[in-house]
Design a protein around this motif. Structure first.
Motif, mmCIF file in Angstrom:
data_model
loop_
_atom_site.group_PDB
_atom_site.id
_atom_site.type_symbol
_atom_site.label_atom_id
_atom_site.label_comp_id
_atom_site.label_asym_id
_atom_site.label_seq_id
_atom_site.Cartn_x
_atom_site.Cartn_y
_atom_site.Cartn_z
ATOM 1 N N VAL A 19 0.828 -1.209 0.000
ATOM 2 C CA VAL A 19 0.000 0.000 0.000
ATOM 3 C C VAL A 19 0.859 1.255 0.000
ATOM 4 N N ILE A 20 1.877 1.314 0.858
ATOM 5 C CA ILE A 20 2.664 2.553 0.963
ATOM 6 C C ILE A 20 3.489 2.807 -0.293
ATOM 7 N N GLN A 21 3.720 1.766 -1.090
ATOM 8 C CA GLN A 21 4.435 1.978 -2.352
ATOM 9 C C GLN A 21 3.614 2.841 -3.305
ATOM 10 N N ARG A 22 2.283 2.849 -3.127
ATOM 11 C CA ARG A 22 1.423 3.705 -3.953
ATOM 12 C C ARG A 22 1.645 5.183 -3.642
ATOM 13 N N PHE A 23 2.150 5.461 -2.455
ATOM 14 C CA PHE A 23 2.316 6.845 -2.021
ATOM 15 C C PHE A 23 3.774 7.305 -2.107
ATOM 16 N N SER A 24 4.584 6.566 -2.824
ATOM 17 C CA SER A 24 5.990 6.957 -2.978
ATOM 18 C C SER A 24 6.081 8.210 -3.846
ATOM 19 N N GLY A 25 7.152 8.958 -3.694
ATOM 20 C CA GLY A 25 7.338 10.170 -4.493
ATOM 21 C C GLY A 25 6.673 11.401 -3.914
ATOM 22 N N ARG A 26 6.135 11.301 -2.693
ATOM 23 C CA ARG A 26 5.487 12.451 -2.065
ATOM 24 C C ARG A 26 6.403 13.141 -1.069
ATOM 25 N N LEU A 41 5.352 6.201 6.956
ATOM 26 C CA LEU A 41 4.170 5.683 6.260
ATOM 27 C C LEU A 41 3.923 4.222 6.625
ATOM 28 N N PHE A 42 4.999 3.461 6.776
ATOM 29 C CA PHE A 42 4.867 2.050 7.128
ATOM 30 C C PHE A 42 4.232 1.907 8.514
ATOM 31 N N GLN A 43 4.684 2.722 9.451
ATOM 32 C CA GLN A 43 4.122 2.663 10.803
ATOM 33 C C GLN A 43 2.644 3.055 10.810
ATOM 34 N N VAL A 44 2.308 4.078 10.027
ATOM 35 C CA VAL A 44 0.907 4.489 9.934
ATOM 36 C C VAL A 44 0.085 3.373 9.296
ATOM 37 N N GLY A 45 0.649 2.753 8.254
ATOM 38 C CA GLY A 45 -0.042 1.635 7.605
ATOM 39 C C GLY A 45 -0.277 0.480 8.555
ATOM 40 N N CYS A 46 0.678 0.242 9.456
ATOM 41 C CA CYS A 46 0.532 -0.830 10.451
ATOM 42 C C CYS A 46 -0.640 -0.543 11.395
ATOM 43 N N ILE A 47 -0.841 0.737 11.698
ATOM 44 C CA ILE A 47 -1.990 1.110 12.532
ATOM 45 C C ILE A 47 -3.282 0.754 11.802
ATOM 46 N N GLY A 48 -3.319 1.034 10.491
ATOM 47 C CA GLY A 48 -4.492 0.678 9.693
ATOM 48 C C GLY A 48 -4.716 -0.821 9.661
ATOM 49 N N LEU A 49 -3.618 -1.580 9.583
ATOM 50 C CA LEU A 49 -3.709 -3.041 9.585
ATOM 51 C C LEU A 49 -4.301 -3.550 10.899
#
Length: 256
Positions: free
Chosen positions: A52-59, A66-74
């Motif tokens: 998922v966070i690979q979709r937000f690369s380049g920002r 982003l990985f830690q935030v994604g883990c919260i979503g998981l």
């Protein structure tokens, strides 16, 4: 080593892989309160977060953050997952992870939005979900506004405030040839060829005026001064300023 991806101290190449049947059994244990299985299940799904966070690369955001935030979503997805719906966990979890990352990006955006406006936007999104279920269709802005008891314009402004800004160089279409970017679809009513030619004509017309006339027009129309202010500055009467201005404009209209 070629497939090694380390993020937040986690080597994702060493993460366990579980089949669907195994995950189903693990979910049953988790719902029964097995904390050890819960930890293993989260580890086994960290690749979802990475994808998922690979979709937000380049920002310009730190991938670890982003990985830690994604883990919260998981984790939120796991806590709210209902096995009775017959949906795969990954199908449910990915939108939850994306939502958590987007929320983080909105809250940490360089473009600051007031807390009250952001709160209204989140309430509008929640109201839209509720109305979608009850109406069995996408609700209108007016219906959302009525549900929240606010003006329609407030809902529009709130929802627009949480939209993520995009670059003018963001490609919107690519078909083997040259890509079409956002800037190609944005019309410019200010810097048109006609306006450019008009500015050249005005500039040439200004050159035909006397120095005093040019100064008066500059002060009146570019500096925003009144005729009285101009008169005081160049030591002539307001009537003289009015006459010189009128004559200069008349000549310029004829020239242009």
């Amino acid at each position: 080593m070629a497939g090694k991806v380390e993020i937040c101290g986690v080597n994702t190449a060493n993460l366990p892989l579980y089949k669907e049947a195994e995950m189903t059994e693990m979910l049953k244990k988790i719902k029964a309160g097995d904390k050890e299985t819960r930890d293993e299940f989260i580890k086994g799904n960290l690749r979802l977060v990475l994808s998922v966070i690979q979709r937000f690369s380049g920002r310009g955001e730190n991938p670890d953050d982003l990985f830690q935030v994604g883990c919260i979503g998981l984790i939120k997805a796991l806590d709210n997952f209902d096995m009775s719906h017959g949906v795969k966990f990954s199908t449910y979890a990915v939108p939850m992870i994306i939502g958590e990352v987007r929320r983080y990006l909105r809250d940490n955006n360089a473009i600051r939005v007031s807390r009250s406006l952001r709160d209204l936007a989140y309430k509008a999104l929640q109201a839209r979900e509720v109305l979608s279920r009850s109406l069995q269709r996408e609700p209108t802005i007016a219906e959302i506004a009525e549900e929240l008891g606010v003006e329609r314009q407030e809902v529009v402004l709130a929802l627009e405030s949480i939209q993520e800004p995009i670059s003018l160089y963001e490609p919107v279409f690519h078909d083997d040839g040259d890509a079409i970017y956002v800037m190609d679809q944005v019309s410019d009513t200010k810097n048109t060829d006609a306006r450019w030619i008009e500015n050249i004509a005005l500039s040439e017309a200004m050159k035909k005026l006397t120095p005093r006339e040019r100064k008066i027009l500059n002060m009146r129309f570019f500096e925003g001064k009144t005729q009285m202010e101009v008169a005081e500055e160049i030591s002539i009467s307001q009537a003289q300023v009015s006459r010189l201005e009128k004559n200069a404009l008349k000549y310029m209209r004829k020239y242009v």
